[in-house]
Design a protein around this motif. Structure first.
Motif, PDB file in Angstrom:
ATOM      1  N   ILE A   8     -11.058   7.920   2.188  1.00 42.18           N
ATOM      2  CA  ILE A   8     -10.230   6.714   2.068  1.00 42.18           C
ATOM      3  C   ILE A   8     -11.105   5.461   2.015  1.00 42.18           C
ATOM      4  CG2 ILE A   8      -8.529   5.278   3.266  1.00 42.18           C
ATOM      5  CD1 ILE A   8      -7.265   7.862   4.324  1.00 42.18           C
ATOM      6  N   VAL A   9     -12.106   5.409   2.885  1.00 41.79           N
ATOM      7  CA  VAL A   9     -12.962   4.223   2.950  1.00 41.79           C
ATOM      8  C   VAL A   9     -13.812   4.070   1.692  1.00 41.79           C
ATOM      9  CG1 VAL A   9     -14.920   3.176   4.175  1.00 41.79           C
ATOM     10  CG2 VAL A   9     -13.023   4.175   5.465  1.00 41.79           C
ATOM     11  N   LYS A  10     -14.377   5.163   1.202  1.00 38.34           N
ATOM     12  CA  LYS A  10     -15.327   5.085   0.090  1.00 38.34           C
ATOM     13  C   LYS A  10     -14.676   5.096  -1.290  1.00 38.34           C
ATOM     14  CE  LYS A  10     -19.270   6.942   2.616  1.00 38.34           C
ATOM     15  NZ  LYS A  10     -20.360   7.946   2.675  1.00 38.34           N
ATOM     16  N   PHE A  11     -13.480   5.687  -1.390  1.00 38.73           N
ATOM     17  CA  PHE A  11     -12.863   5.814  -2.719  1.00 38.73           C
ATOM     18  C   PHE A  11     -11.637   4.924  -2.899  1.00 38.73           C
ATOM     19  CE2 PHE A  11     -15.472   9.549  -2.572  1.00 38.73           C
ATOM     20  CZ  PHE A  11     -15.802   9.836  -3.886  1.00 38.73           C
ATOM     21  N   LYS A  12     -11.131   4.335  -1.831  1.00 35.92           N
ATOM     22  CA  LYS A  12      -9.915   3.514  -1.941  1.00 35.92           C
ATOM     23  C   LYS A  12     -10.186   2.024  -1.728  1.00 35.92           C
ATOM     24  CE  LYS A  12      -7.168   7.178  -2.184  1.00 35.92           C
ATOM     25  NZ  LYS A  12      -6.376   7.513  -3.395  1.00 35.92           N
ATOM     26  N   ASN A  13     -11.459   1.664  -1.457  1.00 34.37           N
ATOM     27  CA  ASN A  13     -11.823   0.269  -1.199  1.00 34.37           C
ATOM     28  C   ASN A  13     -11.017  -0.302  -0.036  1.00 34.37           C
ATOM     29  OD1 ASN A  13     -13.350  -2.039  -1.655  1.00 34.37           O
ATOM     30  ND2 ASN A  13     -11.795  -2.940  -3.019  1.00 34.37           N
TER      31      ASN A  13
ATOM     32  N   MET B 198      -0.325  11.895  -3.631  1.00 35.94           N
ATOM     33  CA  MET B 198      -0.454  10.445  -3.461  1.00 35.94           C
ATOM     34  C   MET B 198      -1.869  10.045  -3.059  1.00 35.94           C
ATOM     35  SD  MET B 198       3.144   9.232  -1.724  1.00 35.94           S
ATOM     36  CE  MET B 198       2.679   7.498  -1.915  1.00 35.94           C
ATOM     37  N   LEU B 199      -2.516  10.862  -2.250  1.00 34.85           N
ATOM     38  CA  LEU B 199      -3.897  10.551  -1.873  1.00 34.85           C
ATOM     39  C   LEU B 199      -4.812  10.530  -3.101  1.00 34.85           C
ATOM     40  CD1 LEU B 199      -4.451  12.601   1.422  1.00 34.85           C
ATOM     41  CD2 LEU B 199      -4.571  10.115   1.173  1.00 34.85           C
ATOM     42  N   LEU B 200      -4.525  11.391  -4.055  1.00 34.16           N
ATOM     43  CA  LEU B 200      -5.367  11.477  -5.248  1.00 34.16           C
ATOM     44  C   LEU B 200      -5.070  10.370  -6.259  1.00 34.16           C
ATOM     45  CD1 LEU B 200      -5.438  15.348  -5.757  1.00 34.16           C
ATOM     46  CD2 LEU B 200      -7.449  13.882  -5.540  1.00 34.16           C
ATOM     47  N   TRP B 201      -3.807   9.979  -6.380  1.00 33.62           N
ATOM     48  CA  TRP B 201      -3.448   9.113  -7.500  1.00 33.62           C
ATOM     49  C   TRP B 201      -2.841   7.766  -7.111  1.00 33.62           C
ATOM     50  CZ3 TRP B 201      -2.034  14.554  -8.253  1.00 33.62           C
ATOM     51  CH2 TRP B 201      -2.988  15.226  -9.008  1.00 33.62           C
ATOM     52  N   THR B 202      -2.990   7.360  -5.850  1.00 35.50           N
ATOM     53  CA  THR B 202      -2.600   6.004  -5.445  1.00 35.50           C
ATOM     54  C   THR B 202      -3.731   5.395  -4.633  1.00 35.50           C
ATOM     55  OG1 THR B 202      -1.504   6.754  -3.425  1.00 35.50           O
ATOM     56  CG2 THR B 202      -0.145   6.594  -5.405  1.00 35.50           C
ATOM     57  N   ASN B 203      -3.758   4.044  -4.551  1.00 34.69           N
ATOM     58  CA  ASN B 203      -4.908   3.387  -3.932  1.00 34.69           C
ATOM     59  C   ASN B 203      -4.574   2.269  -2.945  1.00 34.69           C
ATOM     60  OD1 ASN B 203      -7.199   4.745  -5.344  1.00 34.69           O
ATOM     61  ND2 ASN B 203      -6.218   3.866  -7.155  1.00 34.69           N
ATOM     62  N   SER B 204      -3.364   1.757  -2.944  1.00 32.89           N
ATOM     63  CA  SER B 204      -3.051   0.592  -2.112  1.00 32.89           C
ATOM     64  C   SER B 204      -2.826   0.983  -0.653  1.00 32.89           C
ATOM     65  CB  SER B 204      -1.801  -0.113  -2.652  1.00 32.89           C
ATOM     66  OG  SER B 204      -0.661   0.712  -2.495  1.00 32.89           O
TER      67      SER B 204
ATOM     68  N   GLN C 248       0.293   4.008   3.578  1.00 33.68           N
ATOM     69  CA  GLN C 248       1.255   3.959   4.684  1.00 33.68           C
ATOM     70  C   GLN C 248       2.444   4.878   4.391  1.00 33.68           C
ATOM     71  OE1 GLN C 248       1.803  -0.322   4.777  1.00 33.68           O
ATOM     72  NE2 GLN C 248       0.532  -0.521   6.609  1.00 33.68           N
ATOM     73  N   ILE C 249       2.856   4.933   3.123  1.00 34.98           N
ATOM     74  CA  ILE C 249       3.915   5.874   2.727  1.00 34.98           C
ATOM     75  C   ILE C 249       3.440   7.309   2.920  1.00 34.98           C
ATOM     76  CG2 ILE C 249       5.291   6.721   0.771  1.00 34.98           C
ATOM     77  CD1 ILE C 249       5.276   3.826  -0.299  1.00 34.98           C
ATOM     78  N   VAL C 250       2.169   7.552   2.587  1.00 34.72           N
ATOM     79  CA  VAL C 250       1.572   8.877   2.832  1.00 34.72           C
ATOM     80  C   VAL C 250       1.704   9.246   4.308  1.00 34.72           C
ATOM     81  CG1 VAL C 250      -0.629  10.110   3.009  1.00 34.72           C
ATOM     82  CG2 VAL C 250      -0.044   8.921   0.897  1.00 34.72           C
ATOM     83  N   GLU C 251       1.456   8.296   5.195  1.00 37.75           N
ATOM     84  CA  GLU C 251       1.547   8.562   6.635  1.00 37.75           C
ATOM     85  C   GLU C 251       2.987   8.843   7.066  1.00 37.75           C
ATOM     86  OE1 GLU C 251      -0.845   8.923   9.042  1.00 37.75           O
ATOM     87  OE2 GLU C 251      -2.214   8.944   7.340  1.00 37.75           O
ATOM     88  N   VAL C 252       3.946   8.181   6.426  1.00 40.63           N
ATOM     89  CA  VAL C 252       5.358   8.476   6.720  1.00 40.63           C
ATOM     90  C   VAL C 252       5.671   9.928   6.350  1.00 40.63           C
ATOM     91  CG1 VAL C 252       7.754   7.961   6.095  1.00 40.63           C
ATOM     92  CG2 VAL C 252       6.119   6.093   6.451  1.00 40.63           C
ATOM     93  N   ILE C 253       5.193  10.348   5.178  1.00 41.56           N
ATOM     94  CA  ILE C 253       5.421  11.734   4.749  1.00 41.56           C
ATOM     95  C   ILE C 253       4.630  12.702   5.630  1.00 41.56           C
ATOM     96  CG2 ILE C 253       5.320  13.343   2.801  1.00 41.56           C
ATOM     97  CD1 ILE C 253       5.350  10.907   0.944  1.00 41.56           C
ATOM     98  N   TYR C 254       3.469  12.246   6.097  1.00 40.99           N
ATOM     99  CA  TYR C 254       2.679  13.092   6.999  1.00 40.99           C
ATOM    100  C   TYR C 254       3.439  13.354   8.296  1.00 40.99           C
ATOM    101  CZ  TYR C 254      -1.327  14.950   9.567  1.00 40.99           C
ATOM    102  OH  TYR C 254      -2.154  15.764  10.296  1.00 40.99           O
ATOM    103  N   GLY C 255       4.226  12.375   8.729  1.00 37.79           N
ATOM    104  CA  GLY C 255       5.094  12.581   9.882  1.00 37.79           C
ATOM    105  C   GLY C 255       6.076  13.710   9.627  1.00 37.79           C
ATOM    106  N   THR C 256       6.619  13.774   8.405  1.00 36.48           N
ATOM    107  CA  THR C 256       7.515  14.872   8.018  1.00 36.48           C
ATOM    108  C   THR C 256       6.764  16.200   8.026  1.00 36.48           C
ATOM    109  OG1 THR C 256       8.715  13.345   6.572  1.00 36.48           O
ATOM    110  CG2 THR C 256       9.105  15.707   6.236  1.00 36.48           C
ATOM    111  N   PHE C 257       5.559  16.175   7.487  1.00 36.14           N
ATOM    112  CA  PHE C 257       4.720  17.371   7.431  1.00 36.14           C
ATOM    113  C   PHE C 257       4.496  17.948   8.827  1.00 36.14           C
ATOM    114  CE2 PHE C 257       0.481  19.412   7.213  1.00 36.14           C
ATOM    115  CZ  PHE C 257       0.680  20.288   6.155  1.00 36.14           C
ATOM    116  N   CYS C 258       4.183  17.071   9.778  1.00 39.80           N
ATOM    117  CA  CYS C 258       3.932  17.521  11.158  1.00 39.80           C
ATOM    118  C   CYS C 258       5.220  17.974  11.843  1.00 39.80           C
ATOM    119  CB  CYS C 258       3.289  16.389  11.965  1.00 39.80           C
ATOM    120  SG  CYS C 258       1.628  15.941  11.425  1.00 39.80           S
ATOM    121  N   ALA C 259       6.291  17.203  11.669  1.00 44.01           N
ATOM    122  CA  ALA C 259       7.553  17.506  12.362  1.00 44.01           C
ATOM    123  C   ALA C 259       8.158  18.822  11.894  1.00 44.01           C
ATOM    124  CB  ALA C 259       8.547  16.364  12.162  1.00 44.01           C
TER     125      ALA C 259
END
Length: 415
Positions: free
Chosen positions: A31-36, A87-93, A98-109
């Motif tokens: 995230i740090v090196k490829f997403k600026n 989304m991790l591969l094809w989005t950058n903002s 943050q939307i990825v993290e919302v979905i990650y909450g679904t993944f964990c739950a």
């Protein structure tokens, strides 16, 4: 092949595919090196969203798992994984992450559907066998992912971004495989067998009312047991800080390595931790713990467990080299794996079979609630401490937990 072995093979294959995610040991670096995006943004603006999302969805997912009879939620689990890594591969903002993290909450739950499926579909006599097979598959998946990631990065065969393609492929395969998991005809609460002789007649009229009443009865009877309550408290607090420590550990590693810019071995560290954690879990499950029958002895074990984990976290937080931080992180993880297994065993020994999912689910809810408070206080708002400061707070929290149990033990001895 016996039916329970077929089911075990199906579930283990899904677990193996789901857990083989080579990108995870280097996700923060990616995230740090490829997403600026800065480490501070990852630490304060992105990762905390996953904690909040997990907490917000857990109760709904738990009820939906039982109501929809497991399989649809297992498919949702795999689908959310595919969405995350796409989304991790094809989005950058920052917003998209943050939307990825919302979905990650679904993944964990939704993982609760995968683990509780065993108890709904398998005969009680095969619980232990199927559980051990699926747990082994999960450990193997994590180990293979970590070892593969480290080798590919170290020899320059793939960069951090390309590792995400491997993760995505495995999750797509897991999604396809999920459709082959057999459906469940009954569940513990909302879809009980109408001929279930364990319920009184008053339970067999309104499905929704009866389900919530049974949930309450199981909840009340389980937590009325002081042993369950004591071990559940430790389980929830220990799990809270374990989730917090593992979620942000890569941020701490970046802080320690920032000036030195040395070689990183995140993959090897996670592989070693997975292997030693699995051995610690097996050892904890095999040893005879008859000495935990008395309350004073149980309190002493809790004090030792909490103190060890607190010391390892403090040593990791104050490390000046990446290697020493790696070592203390592994030590903490192994101590946690050993202690949480004993803790879960002590809880399970005092529960009725049908209450496992409910009680461990509620303990997880408590853990996430405390984790959310900690995140708001220490990470995203409140003190907004740097990573090393955060981990010192976590270490002292374990020691505070040990102090609480020491006070209780002292009171019992004096009494």
């Amino acid at each position: 092949m016996q039916e329970y072995l077929k089911l075990s093979l199906i579930l283990s294959t899904f677990g193996l595919l789901k857990e083989t995610r080579p990108s995870e040991p280097f996700i923060t670096e990616f995230i740090v090196k490829f997403k600026n995006i800065t480490v501070e943004q990852v630490n304060q603006d992105i990762f905390p969203i996953g904690t909040y999302s997990y907490l917000a969805q857990l109760v709904v997912i738990f009820l939906a798992t039982d109501l929809l009879r497991y399989k649809p939620l297992i498919i949702l689990l795999a689908s959310s994984g595919v969405a995350i890594w796409s989304m991790l591969l094809w989005t950058n903002s920052v917003l998209s992450l943050q939307i990825v993290e919302v979905i990650y909450g679904t993944f964990c739950a939704t993982e609760i559907a995968y683990f509780s499926y065993i108890y709904a579909k398998t005969d009680k006599q095969h619980y232990q066998a199927v559980t051990s097979h699926t747990r082994a598959a999960i450990f193997i998946g994590r180990f293979l992912a970590a070892v593969t990631a480290q080798r590919l990065v170290y020899f320059g065969l793939m960069d951090y971004r390309q590792l995400n393609y491997l993760t995505l492929i495995n999750l797509v395969l897991a999604l396809i495989w999920a459709f082959f998991i057999p459906r469940v005809e009954t569940s513990l609460y909302f879809n009980r067998d109408k001929n279930d002789g364990n319920l009184p007649e008053t339970f067999k009229h309104n499905r929704m009312t009866d389900a919530f009443y049974l949930i309450w009865m199981h909840f009340k009877s389980s937590y009325s047991n002081k042993t369950v309550l004591m071990w559940s408290f430790f389980y929830a607090i220990a799990m809270c800080f374990y989730l917090q420590i593992t979620s942000y550990i890569q941020v701490l590693w970046i802080e320690i390595n920032e000036e030195k810019e040395g070689e990183i071995f995140n993959g090897d560290v996670e592989a070693i931790l997975t292997l030693l954690g699995a051995l610690a879990t097996i050892f904890a499950g095999k040893i005879q713990i008859n000495f935990l029958k008395k309350q004073k002895q149980r309190l002493l074990v809790l004090i030792v467990m909490s103190s060890l984990q607190g010391c390892f976290v403090l040593l990791a937080a104050t490390s000046t080299t990446l290697i020493s931080c790696y070592a203390f992180y592994i030590s903490f993880g192994v101590a946690y794996a050993f202690s949480i297994t004993i803790c879960a065993t002590e809880i399970a020994k005092n529960l009725a079979d049908d209450t496992y999912g409910l009680i461990f689910g509620f303990n997880t809810l408590v853990a996430l609630t405390v984790q959310t408070i900690v995140t708001l206080s220490v990470v995203s708002n409140g003190f907004m401490l740097p990573p090393s400061g955060q981990y010192q707070i976590y270490g002292y929290s374990y020691l505070a937990l040990a102090a609480v149990y020491l006070l209780i033990l002292t009171f019992n001895i004096i009494k």
